[in-house]
Design an enzyme around this catalytic site. Structure first.
Site, short mmCIF file in Angstrom:
data_model
loop_
_atom_site.label_atom_id
_atom_site.label_comp_id
_atom_site.label_asym_id
_atom_site.label_seq_id
_atom_site.Cartn_x
_atom_site.Cartn_y
_atom_site.Cartn_z
N HIS A 191 -0.58 0.95 7.64
CA HIS A 191 -1.39 0.93 6.19
C HIS A 191 -1.28 2.59 5.55
O HIS A 191 -0.91 3.67 6.29
CB HIS A 191 -2.94 0.70 6.25
CG HIS A 191 -3.65 0.65 5.12
ND1 HIS A 191 -3.21 -0.12 4.08
CD2 HIS A 191 -4.72 1.21 4.87
CE1 HIS A 191 -3.93 -0.03 3.10
NE2 HIS A 191 -4.92 0.78 3.49
N CYS A 205 0.76 -1.19 0.04
CA CYS A 205 0.06 -0.17 0.17
C CYS A 205 0.75 1.39 0.08
O CYS A 205 0.57 2.32 -0.65
CB CYS A 205 -1.03 0.01 1.17
SG CYS A 205 -0.24 -0.52 2.74
#
Length: 1115
Positions: A454, A207
């Site tokens: 993330h 990500c």
């Protein structure tokens, strides 16, 4: 809420694995697909609003004894919903602890259910909570993604290492903070339809790369330059970065669904491990731009990277008292701005250009002027059209010897004016005609802690008021508050939904905050935000991608039609001959290596036989097929021939009838009989009296086993009846004597029994598909062969193990390799290793097993005859290793095991040094014996000096050992054992004096202000009525601190971990109670100052799981 979960006794492991479905989501956290009832149509009721959040603690005792792949916590309720924590104690196909938040009743919820949660998961450090590992994320839970979390939460090597503090008394503590938020309709959401943009699929932990690629893609000038990089139709995207990036950008521009990044990472030369490593966005950005800059040289787009991102600043040093100035111009592609201690971007720029004075001991040596007072600083010559600001959210904490994340509030404006205050950031050489007014284009966000998390990005592609959030596959419209204010960091207070109760507000430290900012200069906006259409894309690229799309559609159809087909795997004698004795020894064939046919289920079997005839050249009427069957003892053998009626059925009907496992495959054995001219002939008729047997021949002289063929025999006949045929198959004389053995099974152990040649096959319980191995009987001399018969050879093959031996001093280097048997006893192993090393006494060898997770030796060696077999030495939890470590001892191991070795750090009273001594004494010895032994090894300040032994951990004294305590109870693996002389003042302590703990500490910068201890703790005698000023004089003398440094020190009394700062006039005595028990919870006098002391070489690093591989792009 705290839960204690008993260890699982018969908790069954779920059949399904938690792995992403590649057709759905390639997110960083695997999901478990829950089956829902299609008949149910009611949508789950909206959640009650009280309570919205909860902290749940899960205590897992006997952690190392968990023998299930998955382990669930008890159910807890948040927001009216049932949740539980799911862990993989040995990792979910990785060498990390895997941990997820799971919807406990997902399988029973009505069709279409959905819930949204923001949550954090933590493994608690039970020795020092500051080292607890916590990760935060948020997720829309639904039937297809009923759990979410972190596959690589923390390395198993850290978790299972007792000294790290996560596993204490075989117990692990896990915490979850869960807040339920408003539900979003996730699965019906169409990013392209709702926003006009598509997302990027996540390969596991990429990500961070996705957020950067979306940011670069949405700089149209950059995208156009990538399209114009020369590529050819002969290039392979997986080997060409330009082509892979062109392909990715094209798909982002024209696809209707999310785009995969695997081609691009392969073009980087990354392996799977690299792709799953979380790297740094800034590092990847720099390396990628350098690669592109290099590949753009000599092309029409040469210099694009510099034009977009390159700025220049001037480093200067200017003398104050003489006319001398030194300057140096440097370029930059991005700027790193401090977050700690800065309220916003402007404060960071102020700090960036802050003037440093070089004076005193730090004067500048000016050429021709000797040492001079000077000013040193940085000013900007020019800024680039696209300004990339890297916010220093992560920094190295020298006190803790680890990386930390700074979650402080840090503001950034929509418009950034770098000409402010009459151009205070600009050098005199700067072009004042250029207006350095910038508009915010992108906000890259990191959610989580230093150990992972993330990444996603907020971007406004056209610099309009509309922001978009690019979170892997999902793209959503967002307002300016979400993009800016909510990414400042700091703390967030969740709303109280039940004002009738006086509940304290639930605060989340915002682990989600801006990490990188991209600004575009107003005057360059029209050039940068340009139009990019198909005419910018090479024709060969459009053709290639159209073909890719067609192939993708074909694959989709293939999958969609998979239920209409079955795979038939056909094994023949040729396959068995090829594999036995080379790839396999047991059973007959590896079905993955035989010819397979993909056939429609509705195809008549006779039609399939025609396909076989074309493939193998065997006429249809000469083929006889046998069904394979898995027996109860886990062997796999041909079971029976297909009947004529079965051969009239369809392929699908035969598969269903023959395959209890109901998988998509049908396995067959093709029996082909050959005549004298080696041409196929009709197979003999098979009656119920006939059985098909397979034969392997063993050569004991060369230890070789091979397949020699098969025979159809009568069950009433005897093995002696076929000896002639077997001799012919083996190439022996017709009347050669042979011995026969039946290969019965090989799991979990080999079973191979001799057959009585005079007993019928029926009485020997021989049936279709059985395997008989045979050999010549051995003479007395030949019986000395290493593996003289079939059973011994098969036993050897099943249990042989090539073991790599390493010395304990060099645990990363293989010293030698030996082939051993898993059944070898402890004595067998050490005798063979001693023989290899030329060691006369095998008992002087000590072996240590390998930790498969840390890739290091286990902390405790193997005890003398402490294991039964080699297999026990090589197993580590659910893993098996092929590494053993050895050391040669000066005394036999049984004798050594009666002794205890302690590692003691002696702090000299006369020298500023610490020396480690290994004290070896009988286990029944006492601490007094250790001290007496130590006195013979160290230099004391005087002959009558007395020593004591302390237990020190994390810079605090936990215990003074009584001299009578037996050393077998002391564990120096967890704590540091410190020996020191008892000061005279402590020996002469008065009845009203008090002995207090004194620890060094510092406070972390930022909002947390957490206390961090460091340095060497010590005791101090304080007297009744004594003030801090008097005590300070004694402390300074004891520690030899210069006046200039000591003047900056602060002093505080600590109770329950909280400091109470003292004034010089305060009476310290009154702050401390008289106690004989010592521990980290006790009161102590704290000395606050900067830790300037060098790290001790012997000090263990308490936190090593911030290891990160550097980003490399190989092509």
């Amino acid at each position: 809420m705290t839960m204690m979960t008993p260890p699982p006794l018969d908790q069954q492991e779920d059949e399904e694995m938690l792995v992403p479905n590649p057709d759905l989501v390639e997110g960083p956290q695997p999901m478990e697909v829950a089956q829902t009832d299609p008949a149910a149509t009611a949508v789950e009721n909206p959640p009650p609003e009280d309570p919205p959040s909860l902290k749940f603690t899960w205590t897992i005792p006997m952690f190392t004894r968990l023998n299930t792949r998955k382990h669930y916590s008890d159910v807890f309720v948040v927001g009216g919903y049932k949740w539980r924590i799911l862990i993989f104690p040995k990792g979910n196909n990785v060498d990390h602890l895997s941990m997820y938040l799971d919807v406990a009743d997902a399988a029973n919820l009505p069709y279409g259910w959905s819930r949204y949660s923001q949550f954090s998961l933590a493994v608690v450090n039970q020795v020092n909570n500051r080292y607890s590992i916590r990760k935060e994320t948020q997720h829309q839970f639904n039937a297809r993604e009923s759990d979410w979390g972190f596959t690589s939460f923390m390395p198993l090597s850290e978790l299972y290492e007792p000294t790290r503090g996560y596993l204490v008394n075989d117990t692990v503590l896990i915490e979850a903070e869960v807040a339920v938020r408003k539900v979003l309709d996730y699965w019906s959401y169409d990013s392209k339809k709702e926003t006009g943009f598509v997302g990027l699929k996540n390969q596991g932990a990429t990500c961070y790369m996705n957020s950067l690629l979306q940011t670069l893609y949405h700089i149209p000038y950059f995208r156009k330059a990538v399209y114009h990089m020369p590529t050819t139709e002969n290039d392979a995207p997986t080997a060409s970065i330009p082509l892979a990036l062109q392909s990715l950008f094209y798909k982002l521009q024209y696809n209707d669904t999310s785009v995969a990044t695997k081609e691009l990472t392969k073009s980087f030369g990354w392996d799977t491990y690299d792709s799953f490593m979380q790297h740094d966005v800034q590092e990847l950005n720099r390396v990628l731009c350098e690669k592109l800059e290099d590949k753009m040289k000599g092309t029409v787009v040469e210099g694009t990277i510099q034009k977009l991102f390159e700025g220049h600043h001037m480093n200067y040093i200017e003398c104050i008292n003489v006319d001398y100035k030194s300057t140096r111009k440097e370029s930059f592609y991005d700027l790193q701005l401090d977050v700690k201690g800065c309220k916003d971007v402007y404060a960071s720029f102020d700090k960036y250009v802050e003037v440093e004075r070089l004076e005193g001991d730090n004067k500048y040596h000016a050429e021709g002027h000797d040492l001079q007072d000077a000013k040193k600083g940085v000013l900007f010559i020019d800024f680039p059209p696209v300004l990339q600001l890297q916010l220093k959210r992560f920094e190295y904490d020298f006190m803790r010897d680890t990386m930390v994340k700074i979650n402080d509030r840090y503001e950034f404006p929509l418009q950034l004016d770098l000409d402010r205050e009459d151009g205070r950031y600009l050098s005199p050489d700067a072009d004042k005609s250029v207006r350095n007014l910038y508009t915010l284009h992108s906000v890259l966000v990191h959610s989580g802690g230093v150990h992972g998390g993330h990444y996603y990005a907020f971007i406004r592609p056209t610099l309009s008021d509309q922001w978009y959030k690019f979170d892997d596959e999902r793209v959503t419209k967002e307002d300016v508050k979400r993009a800016l204010e909510e990414q400042y960091g700091g703390e967030e207070e969740l709303p109280q939904n039940n004002p009738g109760f006086n509940n304290p507000p639930f605060k989340f430290t915002k682990y989600s905050n801006a990490y990188m900012l991209v600004y575009i200069r107003e005057s360059d906006k029209d050039k940068i935000i340009c139009n990019v259409d198909e005419k910018d894309i090479a024709e060969h690229l459009r053709v290639r991608l159209k073909k890719e799309q067609e192939e993708k559609e074909d694959k989709r159809k293939y999958k969609a039609q998979a239920h209409l087909f079955t795979t038939i795997k056909v094994a023949r004698d040729d396959d068995i001959t090829e594999q036995i004795g080379k790839n396999i020894y047991f059973d007959l064939v590896d079905h993955e290596k035989v010819r397979s046919f993909r056939i429609q289920k509705q195809t008549p079997f006779q039609q399939f036989k025609e396909e076989v005839a074309k493939e193998f050249g065997v006429p249809v009427q000469l083929q006889r097929f046998w069904i394979w069957a898995k027996r109860q003892n886990h062997t796999y053998r041909p079971n029976r021939p297909l009947s004529p009626n079965e051969e009239l059925q369809t392929v699908g009907q035969i598969r269903e009838a023959s395959n209890k496992a109901n998988n998509a495959e049908l396995k067959l054995f093709l029996e082909i009989e050959r005549g004298p001219d080696d041409l196929p002939i009709p197979p003999p008729e098979k009656t119920s009296e006939d059985i098909l047997l397979f034969f392997k021949l063993y050569d004991p002289e060369n230890a070789v086993l091979r397949y020699v063929g098969r025979l159809m025999v009568k069950s009433s006949s005897k093995p002696m009846d076929i000896v002639g045929q077997l001799n012919k198959m083996a190439g022996f004389a017709p009347d050669e004597e042979i011995e026969l053995f039946e290969e019965i099974k090989f799991e979990p152990c080999v079973m191979c029994e001799q057959i009585d040649k005079k007993t019928s096959f029926r009485l020997c319980q021989i049936e279709d598909g059985d395997i008989i191995c045979y050999q010549k009987p051995l003479s007395i001399e030949e019986s000395e062969f290493r593996y003289p018969d079939v059973p011994s050879f098969l036993e050897y093959v099943q249990n042989r193990e090539l073991v790599r031996f390493r010395t304990l001093e060099k645990p990363k280097e293989d010293e030698f390799t030996m082939e051993l048997s898993k059944l070898h006893t402890y004595d067998d192993v050490v005798e063979r290793v001693a023989e290899k090393l030329g060691l006369d006494d095998p008992s002087k060898l000590r072996l240590t097993s390998h930790n498969c997770y840390s890739q290091q030796p286990k902390p405790q060696p193997i005890k003398y005859r402490g294991v039964d077999h080699l297999s026990d030495m090589l197993v580590h939890y659910n893993q098996t290793s092929d590494i053993l470590y050895y050391e040669v001892l000066d005394i036999p191991l049984p004798e050594l095991q009666g002794l205890k070795t302690l590692k003691v750090a002696f702090h000299s009273a006369t020298k500023d040094e610490v020396i480690i001594h290994n004290i070896r004494l009988p286990k029944q010895s006492t601490v007094g014996d250790v001290i007496n032994e130590l006195k013979t090894k160290v230099e004391l300040s005087h002959q009558d000096a007395e020593l004591r032994l302390l237990e020190v951990f994390f810079h605090k004294i936990y215990k003074i050992f009584p001299s009578t305590e037996r050393i077998e109870n002391i564990n120096d693996q967890y704590w540091t054992l410190r020996a020191e002389e008892i000061p005279e003042e402590e020996k002469n302590i008065g009845p009203n004096d008090r002995l207090i703990h004194v620890y060094h500490f510092t406070k972390e910068a930022g909002q947390n202000q957490q206390v961090q201890n460091f340095g060497e703790p010590f005791f101090l005698v304080i007297h009744e009525g004594e003030t801090l000023e008097e005590i300070k004089t004694r402390i300074q003398k004891k520690l030899h601190v210069p006046d200039e440094d000591f003047a900056k020190w602060k002093f505080a009394s600590f109770s329950m971990g909280r400091p109470d700062y003292l004034l010089d006039t305060d009476v310290v005595y009154n702050r401390f109670q008289r106690r004989d028990v010592y521990g980290a919870w006790e009161q102590y006098l704290g000395l606050e100052h900067i830790d300037n002391a060098p790290k001790r070489a012997y000090a263990a690093n308490q936190n090593r799981h911030a290891y990160e591989k550097p980003v490399k792009i190989y092509n």
